[in-house]
Write a protein that holds these residues in place. Sequence first.
Motif, mmCIF file in Angstrom:
data_model
loop_
_atom_site.group_PDB
_atom_site.id
_atom_site.type_symbol
_atom_site.label_atom_id
_atom_site.label_comp_id
_atom_site.label_asym_id
_atom_site.label_seq_id
_atom_site.Cartn_x
_atom_site.Cartn_y
_atom_site.Cartn_z
ATOM 1 N N ALA A 46 0.963 -54.650 -73.496
ATOM 2 C CA ALA A 46 2.362 -54.288 -73.719
ATOM 3 C C ALA A 46 2.880 -53.534 -72.502
ATOM 4 C CB ALA A 46 2.507 -53.424 -74.967
ATOM 5 N N ASP A 47 4.191 -53.306 -72.482
ATOM 6 C CA ASP A 47 4.790 -52.493 -71.436
ATOM 7 C C ASP A 47 4.618 -51.021 -71.805
ATOM 8 O OD1 ASP A 47 5.580 -54.777 -70.133
ATOM 9 O OD2 ASP A 47 7.629 -54.734 -70.888
ATOM 10 N N ALA A 48 4.465 -50.176 -70.787
ATOM 11 C CA ALA A 48 4.288 -48.739 -71.018
ATOM 12 C C ALA A 48 4.857 -47.963 -69.847
ATOM 13 C CB ALA A 48 2.809 -48.411 -71.204
ATOM 14 N N ALA A 49 5.063 -46.674 -70.066
ATOM 15 C CA ALA A 49 5.604 -45.807 -69.013
ATOM 16 C C ALA A 49 4.508 -45.339 -68.052
ATOM 17 C CB ALA A 49 6.303 -44.609 -69.640
ATOM 18 N N THR A 50 3.365 -44.888 -68.590
ATOM 19 C CA THR A 50 2.262 -44.397 -67.763
ATOM 20 C C THR A 50 0.931 -44.759 -68.400
ATOM 21 O OG1 THR A 50 2.019 -42.246 -68.844
ATOM 22 C CG2 THR A 50 3.593 -42.365 -67.025
ATOM 23 N N VAL A 51 -0.097 -44.772 -67.560
ATOM 24 C CA VAL A 51 -1.468 -44.988 -68.031
ATOM 25 C C VAL A 51 -2.355 -43.977 -67.325
ATOM 26 C CG1 VAL A 51 -3.397 -46.600 -68.197
ATOM 27 C CG2 VAL A 51 -1.063 -47.466 -68.252
ATOM 28 N N GLU A 52 -3.148 -43.232 -68.114
ATOM 29 C CA GLU A 52 -4.158 -42.350 -67.541
ATOM 30 C C GLU A 52 -5.501 -42.973 -67.865
ATOM 31 O OE1 GLU A 52 -5.908 -38.091 -68.653
ATOM 32 O OE2 GLU A 52 -3.795 -38.011 -68.089
ATOM 33 N N LEU A 53 -6.378 -43.042 -66.861
ATOM 34 C CA LEU A 53 -7.656 -43.695 -67.098
ATOM 35 C C LEU A 53 -8.774 -43.038 -66.322
ATOM 36 C CD1 LEU A 53 -7.937 -45.741 -64.392
ATOM 37 C CD2 LEU A 53 -6.209 -46.923 -65.687
#
Length: 150
Positions: free
Chosen positions: A22-29
């Motif tokens: 999906a679309d998202a604003a941010t990803v922390e990984l």
Amino acid sequence: MADESNQLRVRLVTPERVLFEADAATVELPAKNGYMEVLYGHAPLLAELGAGDVTIQGAAGSEAAGAEGPTRYNVSWGFVEVLPNRVTILASDALKPEEIDVQRAEQQLDRGLKMWKEAGESEEAYDEALRVISEAEAKMASAGAEIKTH
């Protein structure tokens, strides 16, 4: 479409299934050497994943589905490809926090600690023990379990 809204297209896959797309604003990984945060427009990179939580903020449709806050998955090892408008996470294993078997993670931690004690002079044995311990601790932390030190 994603370009106009400054959203990242995020895809999290394992060899068995697609867990999230999906679309998202941010990803922390969890990169192998620490956590990193990816925003729209990030410079391209390829990185090795460590063990820990992928946290996806502002996922499209999560509010409509009644989900509040970020979407989280516990991942164990793999790779991430970051492009300015897309993040693809290829994890060897990934679970939602509620899918984690805490008792199994505790057994894995005990096994890793035993491997550490028995590693002797072998650097490879220490590295493997650390990998097992890190994965177990990350699962337990994700599930909210107390990590007992031995």
